[in-house]
Scaffold this motif. Structure first.
Motif, short mmCIF file in Angstrom:
data_model
loop_
_atom_site.label_atom_id
_atom_site.label_comp_id
_atom_site.label_asym_id
_atom_site.label_seq_id
_atom_site.Cartn_x
_atom_site.Cartn_y
_atom_site.Cartn_z
N THR A 56 74.92 43.21 -68.99
CA THR A 56 75.85 42.33 -68.28
C THR A 56 77.19 42.20 -69.01
O THR A 56 78.19 41.88 -68.37
CB THR A 56 75.24 40.93 -68.12
OG1 THR A 56 74.87 40.43 -69.41
CG2 THR A 56 74.00 40.99 -67.25
N ASN A 57 77.21 42.41 -70.31
CA ASN A 57 78.45 42.29 -71.07
C ASN A 57 79.14 43.63 -71.27
O ASN A 57 80.36 43.73 -71.20
CB ASN A 57 78.18 41.66 -72.44
CG ASN A 57 78.64 40.23 -72.50
OD1 ASN A 57 78.76 39.58 -71.47
ND2 ASN A 57 78.87 39.73 -73.70
N HIS A 58 78.35 44.65 -71.57
CA HIS A 58 78.86 45.99 -71.80
C HIS A 58 77.89 46.99 -71.20
O HIS A 58 76.70 46.69 -71.04
CB HIS A 58 79.00 46.27 -73.31
CG HIS A 58 79.92 45.33 -74.02
ND1 HIS A 58 81.28 45.34 -73.82
CD2 HIS A 58 79.68 44.37 -74.94
CE1 HIS A 58 81.84 44.42 -74.58
NE2 HIS A 58 80.90 43.81 -75.26
N TYR A 63 71.18 41.82 -78.69
CA TYR A 63 71.56 41.99 -77.28
C TYR A 63 71.71 43.47 -76.94
O TYR A 63 71.23 43.94 -75.91
CB TYR A 63 72.86 41.25 -76.98
CG TYR A 63 72.87 39.80 -77.40
CD1 TYR A 63 71.72 39.01 -77.26
CD2 TYR A 63 74.00 39.21 -77.95
CE1 TYR A 63 71.72 37.68 -77.65
CE2 TYR A 63 74.00 37.89 -78.35
CZ TYR A 63 72.86 37.13 -78.20
OH TYR A 63 72.87 35.81 -78.60
N HIS A 64 72.41 44.21 -77.80
CA HIS A 64 72.61 45.63 -77.55
C HIS A 64 71.29 46.40 -77.65
O HIS A 64 71.03 47.30 -76.84
CB HIS A 64 73.62 46.20 -78.54
CG HIS A 64 74.98 45.57 -78.47
ND1 HIS A 64 75.72 45.55 -77.31
CD2 HIS A 64 75.72 44.90 -79.40
CE1 HIS A 64 76.87 44.91 -77.53
NE2 HIS A 64 76.88 44.52 -78.79
N ARG A 91 69.94 37.93 -70.53
CA ARG A 91 69.97 38.83 -71.69
C ARG A 91 69.87 38.10 -73.01
O ARG A 91 69.33 38.63 -73.98
CB ARG A 91 71.24 39.69 -71.66
CG ARG A 91 72.52 38.92 -71.88
CD ARG A 91 73.75 39.79 -71.59
NE ARG A 91 73.87 40.90 -72.48
CZ ARG A 91 74.64 40.89 -73.59
NH1 ARG A 91 75.32 39.80 -73.89
NH2 ARG A 91 74.72 41.95 -74.36
N LYS A 121 81.61 50.82 -73.67
CA LYS A 121 82.25 49.51 -73.60
C LYS A 121 83.27 49.56 -72.47
O LYS A 121 83.92 50.59 -72.26
CB LYS A 121 82.95 49.20 -74.94
CG LYS A 121 83.14 47.74 -75.25
CD LYS A 121 83.52 47.55 -76.72
CE LYS A 121 83.55 46.07 -77.07
NZ LYS A 121 83.81 45.86 -78.52
N TYR A 122 83.43 48.46 -71.75
CA TYR A 122 84.33 48.48 -70.60
C TYR A 122 85.76 48.80 -70.98
O TYR A 122 86.47 49.47 -70.23
CB TYR A 122 84.26 47.15 -69.86
CG TYR A 122 82.95 46.95 -69.14
CD1 TYR A 122 82.48 47.90 -68.23
CD2 TYR A 122 82.15 45.83 -69.36
CE1 TYR A 122 81.28 47.75 -67.57
CE2 TYR A 122 80.94 45.66 -68.70
CZ TYR A 122 80.52 46.62 -67.81
OH TYR A 122 79.31 46.47 -67.17
N ASP A 141 74.92 39.76 -82.44
CA ASP A 141 74.87 40.49 -81.17
C ASP A 141 74.04 41.77 -81.23
O ASP A 141 73.89 42.44 -80.21
CB ASP A 141 76.28 40.81 -80.68
CG ASP A 141 77.12 41.57 -81.70
OD1 ASP A 141 76.72 41.62 -82.88
OD2 ASP A 141 78.17 42.10 -81.33
#
Length: 205
Positions: A50-52, A32-33, A84, A197-198, A29
């Motif tokens: 879209t994820n974080h 992605y970040h 992404r 982060k959510y 990952d």
């Protein structure tokens, strides 16, 4: 001598994380970040977040900004689609960029966040329970495998831990010493945790 000892301990921690990061291939990952953070710095567009939220990747991507050799393939269809996963693959591995160099430089920033966390643990322990406990906490922290491991990858975990810890510590400082600046700082660090982060919103629980 205490400041020199602290500096030596933090350097030792950074050396462990930094040196070992050169021996580690990319985690699945990291791309992605890094892509989300770097693309935001270059374009101001959040479409890959879209994820974080992109804060951790944004911090990690800061050392890449001055490198004119890095190509951001915004002309690829995956960018327009906001994909992404595909765009990150294209950006890191298939655009002629030096993926190893990009990852290592981005990891430096995460290592720096790890150093700040270890320093925070030391100063918080000294304030809460005294100097001897602070040195013991520092000794344990600089050799703690989880802290070392997460301080060498471009992910959200270390940044979330740092900002959550700082938010809680500064809120504790407000409860103990009700100085006006403690609450704003606690709020800033809590906001940074949420921007990382959510589930950083748990800091308000």
């Amino acid at each position: 001598w205490q400041w020199l000892l602290l500096l030596g301990a933090l350097t030792l921690f950074a050396a462990q994380a930094g040196w070992s990061s050169t021996l580690k291939s990319a985690a699945f990952d990291e791309q992605y970040h890094l892509a989300a953070g770097y693309s935001y710095l270059r374009t101001g567009d959040f479409r890959l977040a879209t994820n974080h939220p992109p804060l951790a990747g944004l911090i990690a991507a800061l050392p890449l900004l001055g490198d004119d050799t890095i190509t951001l393939p915004t002309d690829h269809p995956s960018w327009a689609a906001g994909d992404r996963f595909l765009f990150s693959d294209i950006f890191v591995w298939e655009s002629g960029n030096d993926a190893q160099s990009m990852l290592l430089r981005a990891r430096w920033m995460v290592t720096l966040l790890g150093v700040l966390l270890v320093a925070g643990i030391f100063f918080a322990a000294r304030q809460m329970i005294g100097a001897r406990a602070a040195w013991l906490a520092l000794l344990l922290a600089i050799f703690e495998p989880n802290l070392i491991a997460h301080s060498r990858f471009v992910t959200t975990d270390l940044a979330l831990t740092l900002f959550t810890f700082l938010a809680i510590w500064w809120w504790w400082r407000w409860l103990v010493q009700a100085r006006w600046y403690n609450v704003p700082l606690a709020g800033i660090f809590a906001g940074l945790a949420m921007g990382t982060k959510y589930n950083g919103a748990i800091v308000w629980a």
